[in-house]
Each structure stands twice: as C-alpha cells, then as structure tokens.
Enzyme design. Structure first.
Site, mmCIF file in Angstrom:
data_model
loop_
_atom_site.group_PDB
_atom_site.id
_atom_site.type_symbol
_atom_site.label_atom_id
_atom_site.label_comp_id
_atom_site.label_asym_id
_atom_site.label_seq_id
_atom_site.Cartn_x
_atom_site.Cartn_y
_atom_site.Cartn_z
ATOM 1 N N GLY A 73 0.838 -1.190 0.000
ATOM 2 C CA GLY A 73 0.000 0.000 0.000
ATOM 3 C C GLY A 73 0.873 1.240 0.000
ATOM 4 C CD GLN A 98 3.230 5.796 2.850
ATOM 5 O OE1 GLN A 98 2.258 5.235 2.339
ATOM 6 N NE2 GLN A 98 4.214 5.127 3.418
ATOM 7 C CB CYS A 107 5.099 2.413 7.736
ATOM 8 S SG CYS A 107 4.639 3.899 6.818
ATOM 9 C CG LEU A 108 6.547 1.092 1.743
ATOM 10 C CD1 LEU A 108 6.032 1.344 0.323
ATOM 11 C CD2 LEU A 108 7.608 0.006 1.742
ATOM 12 C CG HIS A 162 -0.786 1.015 7.352
ATOM 13 N ND1 HIS A 162 0.057 0.706 8.403
ATOM 14 C CD2 HIS A 162 -0.048 1.767 6.500
ATOM 15 C CE1 HIS A 162 1.246 1.249 8.183
ATOM 16 N NE2 HIS A 162 1.209 1.896 7.029
ATOM 17 C CD GLU A 163 -1.062 2.360 2.716
ATOM 18 O OE1 GLU A 163 -0.690 3.542 2.523
ATOM 19 O OE2 GLU A 163 -0.292 1.463 3.107
ATOM 20 C CG HIS A 169 0.059 6.760 5.477
ATOM 21 N ND1 HIS A 169 1.131 7.340 6.130
ATOM 22 C CD2 HIS A 169 0.382 5.452 5.317
ATOM 23 C CE1 HIS A 169 2.054 6.415 6.358
ATOM 24 N NE2 HIS A 169 1.633 5.258 5.884
#
Length: 199
Positions: free
Chosen positions: A45, A50, A107-108, A149-150, A153
């Site tokens: 995701g 991000q 998380c990226l 999760h996304e 963000h």
C-alpha cells in the site's frame, strides 16, 4: 516513474490531507507512479502523503498476502486477495466493527520497524475509484487492515501513533535515525533532516 518515499519526521506525514476534484491535474500519471513506487519498495500500500502530496488518495495491492508457501495452509484472513489491486480516492471509513486483533505492521516511510497494532477486523468504506465511480464496500481481514493503515496516512496518522508511551520511548533513537537518513533502505527516500542535494 519511481518517486522517493517521504521518511518519518516529514511534516506532510502528520497533516490531514485534502480531498481532490475529478479534474485534478495529472491524477492518472500520479496513480501509475504510486503503484510503480510501491512495487519498487516491495510494499502492499502507498498513500499520496508518502510521496509528498497531501491529497486523499492511496493505492493498494494485497496480492502478496495471498501467496502460500508449499506445504502451508492458506491464511483465512488473506481470502480473496489474489487480485486485490485498488485505487481509493477521497475515501471515508464509515464503520469499523468486530473484536480488535493484533498484527505487526510496518511502513515504507518507517523502514526497519515493525510493531503490533490493534485494529478492528471489518470495515465499511466509501470512495471513488480511478474512473470516478462512487463505491461503498465492506472488507475484512488483511484487506481491511491494509486499507485502515493507508487511510490513516491521509488522516496524518502513522502506525507508531498507536504504540504505548514506553514502546515509543524504546523506538525513539531508531525513529530519529530514520528522519536523519541513518538507515539501510533498498529504495529511494527523502529524509526531513537532510537538506536537498546532500543525499
């Protein structure tokens, strides 16, 4: 085009993102770039904040969760994820239901850290897809978790915000190091504590 992923400590990750209009310039190209960036970083995701854009858009491809090692039983929480690739524009989570369950999230934007986060297993979400069709859908298991999760963000929330004060203190040095760029990572990133041109 593969874009650099914004690292922990960047202000854009803590802002509530803005809704967009259907005529948002370059949206299709942006979505293509987000998928390419996500795949290059081996993510499932990626949200627009991000990559430094404070807009309410995220992409997901949960198919890696559907992969089963030889001899292993399929995970029921991964049911139906073989082709789960979606774009969410201006999403609203309408409901979250069920008994919370723990899963070690990563998380990226926060490479090298995974911690258990409690989330409800079932969600109802309304959103526009890439063709601007309005949809209301229900998800559970890993699909719901990835979306939650996304979605966080685009609300300016990180998974580390769910951790206990003690856990946050234990991770503080690692998080500071990430913001400084002092981390081994196999994909392009922008670090808030590094001036442009230095890294």
């Amino acid at each position: 085009m593969i874009l650099p992923i914004v690292a922990y400590g960047s202000t854009v990750l803590k802002k509530e993102a803005e809704e967009i209009e259907q005529n948002y310039e370059g949206l299709n190209e942006l979505i293509d770039n987000m998928f390419e960036t996500m795949y290059a970083a081996s993510g499932v995701g990626l949200a627009a904040p991000q990559i430094g854009k404070s807009i309410r858009v995220f992409v997901v491809d949960a198919s890696p969760f559907a992969e089963v090692e030889e001899g292993e039983d399929p995970d029921p929480k991964a049911e139906g994820l073989e082709d789960f690739k979606k774009v969410f524009i201006n999403p609203i989570i309408e409901e979250e239901e069920g008994n919370e369950w723990a899963f070690a999230e990563g998380c990226l934007s926060i490479p090298g850290i995974r911690e258990e986060v409690m989330r409800k297993p079932t969600i109802k979400i309304s959103y526009y897809d890439q063709d601007w069709n309005y949809l209301e859908e229900e998800y559970d298991g890993y699909a719901a978790r990835i979306i939650q999760h996304e979605y966080d963000h685009v609300d300016g929330v990180l998974f580390t915000d769910y951790l206990s004060p003690l856990k946050k203190r234990m991770l503080k040095k690692k998080l500071v190091n990430i913001s400084k760029g002092d981390v081994d990572v196999a994909y392009r990133m922008n670090f808030p504590s590094i001036k442009r041109g230095k890294k």
